[in-house]
Scaffold this motif. Structure first.
Motif, short mmCIF file in Angstrom:
data_model
loop_
_atom_site.label_atom_id
_atom_site.label_comp_id
_atom_site.label_asym_id
_atom_site.label_seq_id
_atom_site.Cartn_x
_atom_site.Cartn_y
_atom_site.Cartn_z
N ASP A 47 0.87 -1.22 0.12
CA ASP A 47 -0.05 0.06 0.14
C ASP A 47 0.76 1.17 -0.04
O ASP A 47 0.36 2.14 0.40
CB ASP A 47 -1.00 0.02 0.99
N ALA A 48 2.09 1.10 -0.56
CA ALA A 48 2.95 2.34 -0.51
C ALA A 48 3.17 2.66 -2.07
O ALA A 48 4.01 2.39 -2.77
CB ALA A 48 4.30 2.16 -0.06
N GLN A 49 1.92 3.45 -2.45
CA GLN A 49 1.75 3.70 -3.97
C GLN A 49 3.13 4.69 -4.55
O GLN A 49 3.75 4.37 -5.42
CB GLN A 49 0.75 4.08 -4.40
N PHE A 50 2.99 5.66 -3.74
CA PHE A 50 3.97 6.69 -4.06
C PHE A 50 5.33 6.03 -4.28
O PHE A 50 6.19 6.42 -5.21
CB PHE A 50 4.08 7.77 -3.14
N VAL A 51 5.77 5.39 -3.23
CA VAL A 51 7.25 5.00 -3.22
C VAL A 51 7.46 3.86 -4.34
O VAL A 51 8.40 3.72 -5.09
CB VAL A 51 7.64 4.48 -2.01
N ALA A 119 -5.32 -2.99 9.24
CA ALA A 119 -5.84 -2.24 8.21
C ALA A 119 -5.12 -1.55 7.28
O ALA A 119 -3.91 -0.97 7.80
CB ALA A 119 -7.00 -1.32 8.57
N ALA A 120 -5.29 -1.27 5.93
CA ALA A 120 -4.31 -0.48 5.16
C ALA A 120 -4.46 0.83 5.70
O ALA A 120 -5.41 1.55 5.62
CB ALA A 120 -4.89 -0.66 3.63
N PRO A 121 -3.22 1.28 5.72
CA PRO A 121 -3.27 2.80 6.04
C PRO A 121 -3.93 3.79 5.13
O PRO A 121 -3.48 3.67 3.76
CB PRO A 121 -1.79 3.18 6.31
N VAL A 123 -3.17 6.64 3.53
CA VAL A 123 -2.47 7.85 3.38
C VAL A 123 -2.43 8.21 1.68
O VAL A 123 -2.05 7.36 0.70
CB VAL A 123 -0.82 7.40 3.64
N ILE A 128 1.67 13.01 1.82
CA ILE A 128 3.10 12.67 1.58
C ILE A 128 3.56 14.13 1.26
O ILE A 128 4.72 14.51 1.81
CB ILE A 128 3.43 11.79 0.65
N ALA A 131 3.73 16.57 4.17
CA ALA A 131 4.93 16.26 4.97
C ALA A 131 6.17 16.62 4.38
O ALA A 131 6.83 17.03 5.19
CB ALA A 131 4.60 14.73 5.18
N ILE B 50 9.69 0.16 4.11
CA ILE B 50 8.27 0.16 3.61
C ILE B 50 7.40 -0.80 4.72
O ILE B 50 6.37 -0.56 5.07
CB ILE B 50 8.11 -0.07 2.47
N TRP B 53 6.71 0.51 7.89
CA TRP B 53 5.90 1.57 7.91
C TRP B 53 4.37 0.80 7.85
O TRP B 53 3.30 1.49 8.49
CB TRP B 53 6.36 2.36 6.93
N ARG B 54 4.18 0.03 7.04
CA ARG B 54 3.04 -0.62 6.61
C ARG B 54 2.36 -1.31 7.78
O ARG B 54 1.09 -1.18 8.02
CB ARG B 54 3.01 -1.31 5.59
N PRO B 59 1.16 4.26 10.91
CA PRO B 59 1.72 4.43 9.52
C PRO B 59 1.23 5.98 9.04
O PRO B 59 1.83 6.41 8.34
CB PRO B 59 0.58 3.49 8.79
N LEU B 62 4.12 8.52 8.68
CA LEU B 62 4.87 8.30 7.52
C LEU B 62 6.47 8.35 7.72
O LEU B 62 6.71 8.73 6.74
CB LEU B 62 4.61 9.70 6.65
N MET B 65 7.82 5.61 5.39
CA MET B 65 7.94 6.12 4.02
C MET B 65 8.94 7.07 3.75
O MET B 65 9.45 7.11 2.62
CB MET B 65 6.60 6.39 3.82
N MET B 66 9.01 8.36 4.60
CA MET B 66 9.73 9.40 4.34
C MET B 66 11.21 8.78 4.17
O MET B 66 11.94 9.17 3.37
CB MET B 66 9.79 10.39 5.38
#
Lengths: 166, 106
Positions: A47-51, A119-121, A123, A128, A131, B50, B53-54, B59, B62, B65-66
Protein backbone atom coordinates in the motif's frame (compact mmCIF):
# COMPACT_ATOMS: atom_id res chain seq x y z
CA UNK A 1 0.29 -14.78 2.65
CA UNK A 2 -1.27 -14.72 -0.77
CA UNK A 3 -0.12 -16.34 -3.99
CA UNK A 4 0.53 -12.86 -5.40
CA UNK A 5 3.09 -12.11 -2.70
CA UNK A 6 4.93 -15.39 -3.29
CA UNK A 7 4.97 -14.77 -7.03
CA UNK A 8 6.37 -11.25 -6.69
CA UNK A 9 8.89 -12.34 -4.05
CA UNK A 10 10.08 -15.22 -6.26
CA UNK A 11 10.43 -12.84 -9.23
CA UNK A 12 12.43 -10.35 -7.17
CA UNK A 13 14.76 -12.93 -5.65
CA UNK A 14 15.24 -14.64 -9.02
CA UNK A 15 16.14 -11.28 -10.58
CA UNK A 16 18.63 -10.57 -7.80
CA UNK A 17 20.19 -14.04 -8.06
CA UNK A 18 20.49 -13.74 -11.85
CA UNK A 19 22.08 -10.28 -11.50
CA UNK A 20 24.74 -11.71 -9.20
CA UNK A 21 25.35 -15.03 -10.96
CA UNK A 22 25.09 -14.40 -14.72
CA UNK A 23 28.27 -14.29 -16.80
CA UNK A 24 27.32 -11.60 -19.32
CA UNK A 25 27.41 -8.15 -17.72
CA UNK A 26 24.57 -6.77 -19.87
CA UNK A 27 22.36 -9.70 -18.81
CA UNK A 28 23.20 -8.84 -15.19
CA UNK A 29 22.01 -5.25 -15.75
CA UNK A 30 18.73 -6.49 -17.25
CA UNK A 31 18.25 -8.96 -14.38
CA UNK A 32 18.78 -6.24 -11.80
CA UNK A 33 16.13 -4.15 -13.60
CA UNK A 34 13.75 -7.11 -13.12
CA UNK A 35 14.66 -7.20 -9.42
CA UNK A 36 13.99 -3.45 -9.12
CA UNK A 37 10.60 -3.86 -10.82
CA UNK A 38 9.75 -6.73 -8.46
CA UNK A 39 10.65 -4.54 -5.50
CA UNK A 40 8.36 -1.82 -6.88
CA UNK A 41 5.55 -4.41 -7.02
CA UNK A 42 6.32 -5.39 -3.41
CA UNK A 43 6.02 -1.72 -2.41
CA UNK A 44 2.68 -1.52 -4.24
CA UNK A 45 1.49 -4.65 -2.41
CA UNK A 46 2.41 -2.88 0.85
CA UNK A 47 0.00 0.00 0.00
CA UNK A 48 2.91 2.37 -0.63
CA UNK A 49 1.85 3.56 -4.07
CA UNK A 50 4.02 6.68 -4.14
CA UNK A 51 7.21 4.84 -3.22
CA UNK A 52 6.37 2.05 -5.65
CA UNK A 53 6.06 4.41 -8.60
CA UNK A 54 9.09 6.41 -7.45
CA UNK A 55 10.99 3.12 -7.39
CA UNK A 56 9.97 2.40 -11.00
CA UNK A 57 10.90 5.93 -12.11
CA UNK A 58 14.24 6.13 -10.28
CA UNK A 59 15.51 2.55 -10.44
CA UNK A 60 13.99 0.92 -13.52
CA UNK A 61 14.01 4.22 -15.40
CA UNK A 62 17.27 5.86 -14.37
CA UNK A 63 19.67 3.65 -12.41
CA UNK A 64 19.29 0.59 -14.67
CA UNK A 65 19.89 2.76 -17.76
CA UNK A 66 22.88 4.35 -16.05
CA UNK A 67 24.32 0.89 -15.32
CA UNK A 68 23.87 -0.17 -18.96
CA UNK A 69 25.61 3.05 -20.10
CA UNK A 70 28.52 2.40 -17.72
CA UNK A 71 28.84 -1.21 -18.92
CA UNK A 72 28.94 -0.15 -22.56
CA UNK A 73 31.34 2.74 -21.89
CA UNK A 74 33.77 0.44 -20.08
CA UNK A 75 33.48 -2.37 -22.62
CA UNK A 76 32.21 -4.60 -19.82
CA UNK A 77 30.04 -6.44 -22.34
CA UNK A 78 33.08 -8.18 -23.78
CA UNK A 79 33.74 -11.70 -22.48
CA UNK A 80 36.04 -11.78 -19.49
CA UNK A 81 39.08 -13.98 -19.10
CA UNK A 82 39.62 -16.00 -15.97
CA UNK A 83 36.11 -16.21 -14.54
CA UNK A 84 33.67 -13.59 -13.35
CA UNK A 85 34.21 -14.20 -9.64
CA UNK A 86 36.99 -12.85 -7.47
CA UNK A 87 39.79 -15.01 -6.13
CA UNK A 88 38.37 -14.68 -2.62
CA UNK A 89 34.81 -15.59 -3.65
CA UNK A 90 34.47 -18.33 -1.03
CA UNK A 91 35.08 -15.88 1.83
CA UNK A 92 32.48 -13.49 0.41
CA UNK A 93 29.96 -16.30 0.01
CA UNK A 94 30.51 -17.47 3.60
CA UNK A 95 30.10 -13.90 4.93
CA UNK A 96 26.88 -13.39 2.93
CA UNK A 97 25.48 -16.76 4.08
CA UNK A 98 26.35 -15.90 7.67
CA UNK A 99 24.63 -12.51 7.41
CA UNK A 100 21.52 -14.16 5.96
CA UNK A 101 21.55 -16.83 8.67
CA UNK A 102 21.71 -14.20 11.44
CA UNK A 103 19.01 -12.00 9.84
CA UNK A 104 16.70 -14.93 9.13
CA UNK A 105 17.20 -16.32 12.62
CA UNK A 106 16.39 -12.93 14.17
CA UNK A 107 13.22 -12.54 12.05
CA UNK A 108 11.98 -16.07 12.79
CA UNK A 109 12.74 -15.78 16.50
CA UNK A 110 10.74 -12.55 16.76
CA UNK A 111 7.95 -13.63 14.38
CA UNK A 112 5.49 -14.22 17.22
CA UNK A 113 5.95 -10.62 18.44
CA UNK A 114 5.37 -9.05 15.02
CA UNK A 115 1.94 -7.53 14.32
CA UNK A 116 -0.64 -9.46 12.35
CA UNK A 117 -2.69 -8.15 9.45
CA UNK A 118 -3.71 -4.54 10.00
CA UNK A 119 -6.00 -2.25 8.05
CA UNK A 120 -4.39 -0.55 5.07
CA UNK A 121 -3.23 2.93 6.11
CA UNK A 122 -5.20 5.70 4.43
CA UNK A 123 -2.29 7.81 3.20
CA UNK A 124 -2.73 9.90 0.07
CA UNK A 125 -0.08 11.52 -2.09
CA UNK A 126 -1.34 14.84 -0.73
CA UNK A 127 -0.39 13.75 2.81
CA UNK A 128 3.10 12.86 1.58
CA UNK A 129 3.46 16.21 -0.18
CA UNK A 130 2.31 18.16 2.88
CA UNK A 131 4.72 16.21 5.08
CA UNK A 132 7.59 16.79 2.60
CA UNK A 133 7.19 20.58 2.61
CA UNK A 134 6.18 20.70 6.27
CA UNK A 135 7.88 18.50 8.81
CA UNK A 136 10.53 17.11 6.41
CA UNK A 137 11.38 20.31 4.53
CA UNK A 138 14.96 20.52 5.81
CA UNK A 139 15.88 16.95 4.72
CA UNK A 140 14.19 17.69 1.39
CA UNK A 141 16.41 20.75 0.84
CA UNK A 142 19.51 18.81 1.89
CA UNK A 143 18.64 16.01 -0.57
CA UNK A 144 18.14 18.60 -3.31
CA UNK A 145 21.59 20.03 -2.58
CA UNK A 146 23.09 16.51 -2.44
CA UNK A 147 21.57 15.56 -5.79
CA UNK A 148 22.90 18.76 -7.40
CA UNK A 149 26.37 18.21 -5.96
CA UNK A 150 26.35 14.52 -6.93
CA UNK A 151 25.30 15.29 -10.52
CA UNK A 152 28.02 17.93 -10.94
CA UNK A 153 30.55 15.69 -9.19
CA UNK A 154 29.72 12.67 -11.38
CA UNK A 155 30.11 14.76 -14.53
CA UNK A 156 33.45 16.20 -13.34
CA UNK A 157 34.79 12.80 -12.29
CA UNK A 158 33.83 11.14 -15.57
CA UNK A 159 34.88 14.14 -17.69
CA UNK A 160 37.58 13.40 -20.22
CA UNK A 161 40.67 15.47 -19.37
CA UNK A 162 42.18 16.41 -22.69
CA UNK A 163 45.49 17.80 -21.42
CA UNK A 164 46.35 14.66 -19.49
CA UNK A 165 45.49 12.15 -22.18
CA UNK A 166 47.97 9.31 -22.22
CA UNK B 1 6.97 -23.18 7.09
CA UNK B 2 3.99 -21.11 8.02
CA UNK B 3 4.94 -17.57 8.91
CA UNK B 4 2.14 -16.05 10.98
CA UNK B 5 2.84 -12.40 10.31
CA UNK B 6 3.01 -10.97 6.79
CA UNK B 7 5.67 -8.58 8.12
CA UNK B 8 7.95 -11.56 8.83
CA UNK B 9 7.56 -12.75 5.23
CA UNK B 10 8.56 -9.32 3.87
CA UNK B 11 11.49 -9.15 6.29
CA UNK B 12 12.68 -12.59 5.15
CA UNK B 13 12.51 -11.53 1.49
CA UNK B 14 14.46 -8.37 2.36
CA UNK B 15 17.07 -10.40 4.28
CA UNK B 16 17.46 -12.77 1.31
CA UNK B 17 17.88 -9.85 -1.12
CA UNK B 18 20.40 -8.22 1.21
CA UNK B 19 22.42 -11.44 1.41
CA UNK B 20 22.32 -11.83 -2.40
CA UNK B 21 23.51 -8.24 -2.84
CA UNK B 22 26.25 -8.72 -0.26
CA UNK B 23 27.40 -11.92 -1.97
CA UNK B 24 27.47 -10.11 -5.30
CA UNK B 25 29.41 -7.15 -3.89
CA UNK B 26 31.95 -9.44 -2.22
CA UNK B 27 32.49 -12.04 -4.96
CA UNK B 28 32.23 -10.34 -8.37
CA UNK B 29 35.33 -9.06 -10.12
CA UNK B 30 33.68 -6.40 -12.28
CA UNK B 31 33.35 -3.07 -10.42
CA UNK B 32 29.95 -2.37 -12.02
CA UNK B 33 28.61 -5.70 -10.72
CA UNK B 34 29.82 -4.75 -7.24
CA UNK B 35 27.80 -1.52 -7.56
CA UNK B 36 24.77 -3.59 -8.63
CA UNK B 37 25.18 -5.66 -5.46
CA UNK B 38 25.29 -2.50 -3.35
CA UNK B 39 22.11 -1.25 -5.05
CA UNK B 40 20.38 -4.54 -4.21
CA UNK B 41 21.39 -4.15 -0.55
CA UNK B 42 20.03 -0.59 -0.47
CA UNK B 43 16.76 -1.76 -1.99
CA UNK B 44 16.44 -4.54 0.58
CA UNK B 45 16.79 -1.92 3.32
CA UNK B 46 14.08 0.18 1.62
CA UNK B 47 11.79 -2.86 1.61
CA UNK B 48 12.32 -3.17 5.38
CA UNK B 49 11.44 0.51 5.87
CA UNK B 50 8.24 0.20 3.87
CA UNK B 51 7.23 -3.09 5.52
CA UNK B 52 7.73 -1.65 9.01
CA UNK B 53 5.85 1.50 7.97
CA UNK B 54 2.91 -0.59 6.71
CA UNK B 55 2.63 -2.86 9.75
CA UNK B 56 3.87 -0.41 12.36
CA UNK B 57 1.62 1.17 14.99
CA UNK B 58 1.52 4.66 13.43
CA UNK B 59 1.55 4.52 9.61
CA UNK B 60 -0.11 7.96 9.42
CA UNK B 61 3.12 9.49 10.80
CA UNK B 62 4.81 8.51 7.46
CA UNK B 63 8.20 8.03 9.14
CA UNK B 64 9.27 4.83 7.40
CA UNK B 65 7.93 6.00 4.04
CA UNK B 66 9.83 9.30 4.26
CA UNK B 67 12.99 7.42 5.14
CA UNK B 68 12.50 5.20 2.08
CA UNK B 69 11.88 8.21 -0.20
CA UNK B 70 15.04 9.98 0.98
CA UNK B 71 16.95 6.70 0.78
CA UNK B 72 15.92 6.29 -2.88
CA UNK B 73 17.10 9.84 -3.63
CA UNK B 74 20.46 9.32 -1.90
CA UNK B 75 20.89 5.94 -3.64
CA UNK B 76 20.35 7.61 -7.02
CA UNK B 77 23.10 10.13 -6.21
CA UNK B 78 25.35 7.30 -5.04
CA UNK B 79 24.78 5.33 -8.26
CA UNK B 80 25.63 8.37 -10.42
CA UNK B 81 28.87 9.11 -8.55
CA UNK B 82 29.84 5.43 -8.28
CA UNK B 83 29.41 4.75 -11.99
CA UNK B 84 31.26 8.00 -12.79
CA UNK B 85 34.16 6.78 -10.65
CA UNK B 86 34.14 3.39 -12.41
CA UNK B 87 34.32 5.14 -15.80
CA UNK B 88 37.16 7.38 -14.58
CA UNK B 89 39.11 4.38 -13.25
CA UNK B 90 38.50 2.50 -16.50
CA UNK B 91 39.93 5.42 -18.46
CA UNK B 92 43.03 5.40 -16.23
CA UNK B 93 43.62 1.65 -15.77
CA UNK B 94 41.84 0.33 -18.93
CA UNK B 95 40.03 -2.26 -16.83
CA UNK B 96 37.11 -2.64 -14.43
CA UNK B 97 38.55 -5.83 -12.95
CA UNK B 98 38.89 -5.27 -9.21
CA UNK B 99 41.49 -8.04 -8.83
CA UNK B 100 43.82 -6.04 -11.09
CA UNK B 101 43.39 -2.81 -9.11
CA UNK B 102 46.16 -3.59 -6.63
CA UNK B 103 48.13 -0.35 -6.98
CA UNK B 104 47.65 0.58 -3.32
CA UNK B 105 48.40 -2.92 -2.03
CA UNK B 106 51.17 -2.78 0.59
Amino acid sequence: MSVVFYGIAALTVAGGLAAVLLKNTVHCALAVAVAFAGLALLFLSLDAQFVGFAQILVYVGAVAILIVFAILLTRGAEPVTGGVFSKSWLVGLVIAAGVFAVLGWAVLQSAHALPLVTAAPAVTVQDIGVALVGRYVLPLEIVALLLTAATIGAVIVALHEKERTR
Amino acid sequence: MGVASPLAAYLLVAALLFAIGLAGALTRRNAILVLIGIELMLNAANLNFIAFWRYGPHPEALTGMMFAIFSIAVAAAEAAVGLGLVIAIYRYAKTTDLDQMNRMKG
